[in-house]
Scaffold this motif. Structure first.
Motif, PDB file in Angstrom:
ATOM      1  N   ILE A  68       0.886  -1.427   0.107  1.00 36.62           N
ATOM      2  CA  ILE A  68       0.019  -0.177  -0.095  1.00 36.62           C
ATOM      3  C   ILE A  68       0.754   1.467  -0.185  1.00 36.62           C
ATOM      4  CG2 ILE A  68      -1.426   1.102   1.593  1.00 36.62           C
ATOM      5  CD1 ILE A  68      -2.947  -1.154   1.967  1.00 36.62           C
ATOM      6  N   THR A  69       2.339   1.014   0.644  1.00 37.23           N
ATOM      7  CA  THR A  69       2.658   2.483   1.394  1.00 37.23           C
ATOM      8  C   THR A  69       3.236   2.482  -0.314  1.00 37.23           C
ATOM      9  OG1 THR A  69       3.592   1.344   3.003  1.00 37.23           O
ATOM     10  CG2 THR A  69       4.717   3.419   1.842  1.00 37.23           C
ATOM     11  N   ILE A  70       3.972   1.596  -1.481  1.00 40.36           N
ATOM     12  CA  ILE A  70       4.576   1.840  -2.061  1.00 40.36           C
ATOM     13  C   ILE A  70       3.987   2.388  -2.958  1.00 40.36           C
ATOM     14  CG2 ILE A  70       5.517   0.923  -4.649  1.00 40.36           C
ATOM     15  CD1 ILE A  70       7.924   0.629  -1.544  1.00 40.36           C
ATOM     16  N   ALA A  71       2.295   1.805  -3.571  1.00 41.39           N
ATOM     17  CA  ALA A  71       1.682   1.926  -5.020  1.00 41.39           C
ATOM     18  C   ALA A  71       0.738   3.565  -4.514  1.00 41.39           C
ATOM     19  CB  ALA A  71      -0.389   0.807  -4.264  1.00 41.39           C
ATOM     20  N   ALA A  72       1.229   4.259  -3.308  1.00 43.09           N
ATOM     21  CA  ALA A  72       0.743   5.791  -2.624  1.00 43.09           C
ATOM     22  C   ALA A  72       2.066   6.337  -3.532  1.00 43.09           C
ATOM     23  CB  ALA A  72       0.499   5.774  -1.080  1.00 43.09           C
ATOM     24  N   ALA A  73       3.047   5.728  -3.259  1.00 42.54           N
ATOM     25  CA  ALA A  73       4.406   6.700  -3.808  1.00 42.54           C
ATOM     26  C   ALA A  73       4.161   7.000  -5.516  1.00 42.54           C
ATOM     27  CB  ALA A  73       5.512   6.519  -2.987  1.00 42.54           C
ATOM     28  N   GLU A  74       3.956   5.195  -5.620  1.00 44.62           N
ATOM     29  CA  GLU A  74       3.885   5.326  -7.583  1.00 44.62           C
ATOM     30  C   GLU A  74       2.727   5.716  -7.915  1.00 44.62           C
ATOM     31  OE1 GLU A  74       2.131   3.200 -10.342  1.00 44.62           O
ATOM     32  OE2 GLU A  74       0.982   3.575  -8.550  1.00 44.62           O
ATOM     33  N   ALA A  75       1.213   6.200  -6.962  1.00 41.28           N
ATOM     34  CA  ALA A  75       0.800   7.166  -7.618  1.00 41.28           C
ATOM     35  C   ALA A  75       0.895   8.725  -7.841  1.00 41.28           C
ATOM     36  CB  ALA A  75      -0.642   7.152  -7.098  1.00 41.28           C
ATOM     37  N   ALA A  76       1.837   9.543  -6.668  1.00 39.35           N
ATOM     38  CA  ALA A  76       1.966  10.354  -6.374  1.00 39.35           C
ATOM     39  C   ALA A  76       2.974  10.856  -8.400  1.00 39.35           C
ATOM     40  CB  ALA A  76       2.583  11.116  -5.449  1.00 39.35           C
ATOM     41  N   VAL A  77       3.718   9.844  -7.777  1.00 37.05           N
ATOM     42  CA  VAL A  77       5.278  10.255  -9.148  1.00 37.05           C
ATOM     43  C   VAL A  77       4.676  10.369  -9.987  1.00 37.05           C
ATOM     44  CG1 VAL A  77       7.253   9.362  -9.887  1.00 37.05           C
ATOM     45  CG2 VAL A  77       7.183   9.482  -7.747  1.00 37.05           C
ATOM     46  N   GLY A  78       3.711   8.957 -11.126  1.00 34.55           N
ATOM     47  CA  GLY A  78       2.869   8.390 -11.968  1.00 34.55           C
ATOM     48  C   GLY A  78       1.861   9.962 -12.867  1.00 34.55           C
ATOM     49  N   LEU A  79       1.106  10.529 -11.527  1.00 31.41           N
ATOM     50  CA  LEU A  79       0.268  11.587 -11.962  1.00 31.41           C
ATOM     51  C   LEU A  79       1.253  12.448 -12.475  1.00 31.41           C
ATOM     52  CD1 LEU A  79      -2.279  11.104  -9.711  1.00 31.41           C
ATOM     53  CD2 LEU A  79      -2.330  11.286 -12.107  1.00 31.41           C
ATOM     54  N   ALA A  80       2.478  12.997 -11.552  1.00 31.46           N
ATOM     55  CA  ALA A  80       3.589  14.539 -11.748  1.00 31.46           C
ATOM     56  C   ALA A  80       3.951  13.723 -13.234  1.00 31.46           C
ATOM     57  CB  ALA A  80       4.588  14.083 -10.563  1.00 31.46           C
ATOM     58  N   ILE A  81       4.100  12.506 -13.664  1.00 27.73           N
ATOM     59  CA  ILE A  81       4.961  12.427 -14.644  1.00 27.73           C
ATOM     60  C   ILE A  81       3.920  12.298 -15.915  1.00 27.73           C
ATOM     61  CG2 ILE A  81       5.610  10.586 -15.905  1.00 27.73           C
ATOM     62  CD1 ILE A  81       6.777   9.623 -14.029  1.00 27.73           C
ATOM     63  N   VAL A  82       1.785  12.156 -15.707  1.00 33.38           N
ATOM     64  CA  VAL A  82       1.699  12.702 -16.421  1.00 33.38           C
ATOM     65  C   VAL A  82       2.117  13.988 -16.745  1.00 33.38           C
ATOM     66  CG1 VAL A  82      -1.158  12.503 -16.618  1.00 33.38           C
ATOM     67  CG2 VAL A  82       0.562   9.886 -16.119  1.00 33.38           C
ATOM     68  N   LEU A  83       1.287  14.297 -15.324  1.00 36.20           N
ATOM     69  CA  LEU A  83       1.158  16.012 -15.286  1.00 36.20           C
ATOM     70  C   LEU A  83       2.311  16.417 -17.053  1.00 36.20           C
ATOM     71  CD1 LEU A  83       0.180  17.663 -12.550  1.00 36.20           C
ATOM     72  CD2 LEU A  83      -1.865  17.349 -14.528  1.00 36.20           C
ATOM     73  N   SER A  84       3.466  16.409 -16.656  1.00 36.73           N
ATOM     74  CA  SER A  84       4.583  16.763 -17.055  1.00 36.73           C
ATOM     75  C   SER A  84       4.122  16.184 -18.874  1.00 36.73           C
ATOM     76  CB  SER A  84       5.849  16.349 -16.701  1.00 36.73           C
ATOM     77  OG  SER A  84       7.142  16.433 -17.096  1.00 36.73           O
ATOM     78  N   ILE A  85       4.452  15.376 -18.923  1.00 36.76           N
ATOM     79  CA  ILE A  85       4.018  14.833 -20.352  1.00 36.76           C
ATOM     80  C   ILE A  85       3.049  15.650 -21.001  1.00 36.76           C
ATOM     81  CG2 ILE A  85       3.868  13.164 -21.310  1.00 36.76           C
ATOM     82  CD1 ILE A  85       4.383  11.274 -20.251  1.00 36.76           C
ATOM     83  N   TYR A  86       1.685  16.049 -20.611  1.00 34.01           N
ATOM     84  CA  TYR A  86       0.637  16.383 -20.456  1.00 34.01           C
ATOM     85  C   TYR A  86       1.069  18.593 -20.991  1.00 34.01           C
ATOM     86  CZ  TYR A  86      -3.761  18.515 -21.417  1.00 34.01           C
ATOM     87  OH  TYR A  86      -5.313  19.460 -21.513  1.00 34.01           O
TER      88      TYR A  86
ATOM     89  N   PHE B  57      -7.255  -3.664  10.589  1.00 32.87           N
ATOM     90  CA  PHE B  57      -6.246  -2.490  10.271  1.00 32.87           C
ATOM     91  C   PHE B  57      -5.502  -2.054   9.465  1.00 32.87           C
ATOM     92  CE2 PHE B  57      -1.838  -1.600   9.859  1.00 32.87           C
ATOM     93  CZ  PHE B  57      -1.536  -0.371  10.557  1.00 32.87           C
ATOM     94  N   VAL B  58      -5.075  -3.148   8.248  1.00 36.77           N
ATOM     95  CA  VAL B  58      -5.400  -3.891   6.819  1.00 36.77           C
ATOM     96  C   VAL B  58      -6.676  -2.850   6.297  1.00 36.77           C
ATOM     97  CG1 VAL B  58      -4.289  -4.475   5.001  1.00 36.77           C
ATOM     98  CG2 VAL B  58      -3.651  -4.820   7.127  1.00 36.77           C
ATOM     99  N   ALA B  59      -7.275  -3.525   6.841  1.00 35.03           N
ATOM    100  CA  ALA B  59      -8.685  -2.276   6.286  1.00 35.03           C
ATOM    101  C   ALA B  59      -9.212  -1.121   6.273  1.00 35.03           C
ATOM    102  CB  ALA B  59      -9.766  -2.972   6.532  1.00 35.03           C
ATOM    103  N   ALA B  60      -8.572  -0.522   7.507  1.00 32.56           N
ATOM    104  CA  ALA B  60      -8.811   1.109   7.776  1.00 32.56           C
ATOM    105  C   ALA B  60      -7.428   1.770   6.695  1.00 32.56           C
ATOM    106  CB  ALA B  60      -8.522   1.091   8.858  1.00 32.56           C
ATOM    107  N   ALA B  61      -6.492   1.179   6.947  1.00 32.33           N
ATOM    108  CA  ALA B  61      -4.939   1.668   6.909  1.00 32.33           C
ATOM    109  C   ALA B  61      -5.252   2.074   4.836  1.00 32.33           C
ATOM    110  CB  ALA B  61      -3.844   0.666   6.280  1.00 32.33           C
ATOM    111  N   GLN B  62      -6.489   0.467   3.853  1.00 29.98           N
ATOM    112  CA  GLN B  62      -7.062   0.759   2.821  1.00 29.98           C
ATOM    113  C   GLN B  62      -7.969   1.482   2.556  1.00 29.98           C
ATOM    114  OE1 GLN B  62      -6.347  -1.844   0.359  1.00 29.98           O
ATOM    115  NE2 GLN B  62      -8.204  -1.648  -0.720  1.00 29.98           N
TER     116      GLN B  62
END
Lengths: 102, 203
Positions: A68-86, B57-62
């Motif tokens: 979940i942590t990595i996915a949040a970071a990936e979404a932020a960087v991915g959207l920044a790249i999309v904005l820059s390409i746009y 916990f993971v459900a709340a984090a999700q």
């Protein structure tokens, strides 16, 4: 009475839907959404294994939190790249992002 | 089958159908805003599935991270690149779509047959249950300490990188006269501001 298989099949179906969206979408934002779908499918797999095969140690939940942590970071960087390409290409069409095409 | 198991099966079915239908909507609907809101529904259903898997916990984090942060970020991205454009039709696009659908169906068949054929060794250990959050915390600060710290460094890098990537590019030939002492990231002034000032000068 094996609920594990239900969860695994659900996760497999979600992953396949994500792959279909990833390959066929023309809009960049939809591609990012498909990546999120695939990451969620993997998370569902990890949580199912954690609950049914390792209920005392629950290392799968720890892995899911990391994903979940990595996915949040990936979404932020991915959207920044999309904005820059746009800004450079003035489009969100995947077919026109062909700067690196041979 | 007692009552609790029946409730579990029924809620698993409802959440699964909801999740798959919303995911298909995300991929197939033509309006991208509908897709973004359906994505929130996918995340919420997956959170419900986590609760079925004894992982509060993971459900709340999700809910917090995906529905609260990632989905809102995607909505902001849609607003920022809000351009109604009709994509140029690609010749023979249906071949690609059909091939992708066939590959995805094949992958799903492969995965589900593998899932059904494997003899899973279900653990009979006592589940962590309510103490799950304590067990997760102990994992974070003992055997997963290095990945935990690396994840925090990675979040910092993603924060800085997203800011650097998303700002407007700095044009180096127009050097400002009065050099500011404050450390700021220089960026190109907005076209909107420039247009407004031009209008003022013309008046």
């Amino acid at each position: 009475m094996m609920q594990l298989e239900y969860f695994l099949i659900l996760a497999a179906a979600l992953f396949c839907v994500g792959i279909y969206g990833l390959v066929t979408s023309r809009n960049v934002i939809r591609v990012l959404m498909s990546i999120e779908l695939m990451l969620n499918a993997v998370n569902l797999n990890l949580m199912a294994f954690s609950n049914y095969l390792d209920p005392a140690e629950i290392k799968g939940q720890v892995f899911a939190v990391f994903v979940i942590t990595i996915a949040a970071a990936e979404a932020a960087v991915g959207l920044a790249i999309v904005l820059s390409i746009y800004r450079n290409r003035d489009t969100v069409d995947m077919e026109q992002f062909n700067l690196l095409k041979w | 089958m007692n009552l609790a198991e029946g409730v579990q099966i029924v809620s698993l079915g409802i959440l699964g159908v909801l999740m798959l239908a919303s995911a298909l909507g995300v991929v197939l609907l033509s309006n991208i805003v509908y897709s973004a809101f359906l994505l929130a529904m996918v995340f919420a259903s997956i959170s419900g599935l986590y609760i079925l898997l004894n992982a509060g916990f993971v459900a709340a984090a999700q809910i917090l991270v995906y529905v609260g942060a990632v989905n809102i970020l995607i909505l902001f991205g849609i607003m920022l690149v809000n351009k109604r454009e009709d994509f140029q039709p690609v010749a023979n696009a249906w071949i690609g779509k059909a091939a992708t659908a066939a590959v995805c169906a094949g992958l799903f068949a492969l995965l589900s047959s593998m899932v059904l054929a494997t003899p899973w060794h279900l653990s009979s250990a006592i589940p962590a249950g309510e103490a799950a959050i304590e067990v997760i915390g102990q994992h974070f600060f003992s055997d997963f300490l290095l990945p935990f710290e690396l994840a925090s460094v990675l979040l910092l890098m993603a924060l800085v990188g997203a800011i650097i990537l998303a700002r407007r590019e700095y044009v180096p030939d127009e050097e400002p006269e009065n050099e500011q002492k404050v450390l700021t990231l220089r960026e190109r002034p907005r076209e909107l501001v420039a247009a407004a000032s031009n209008d003022l000068q013309n008046d």
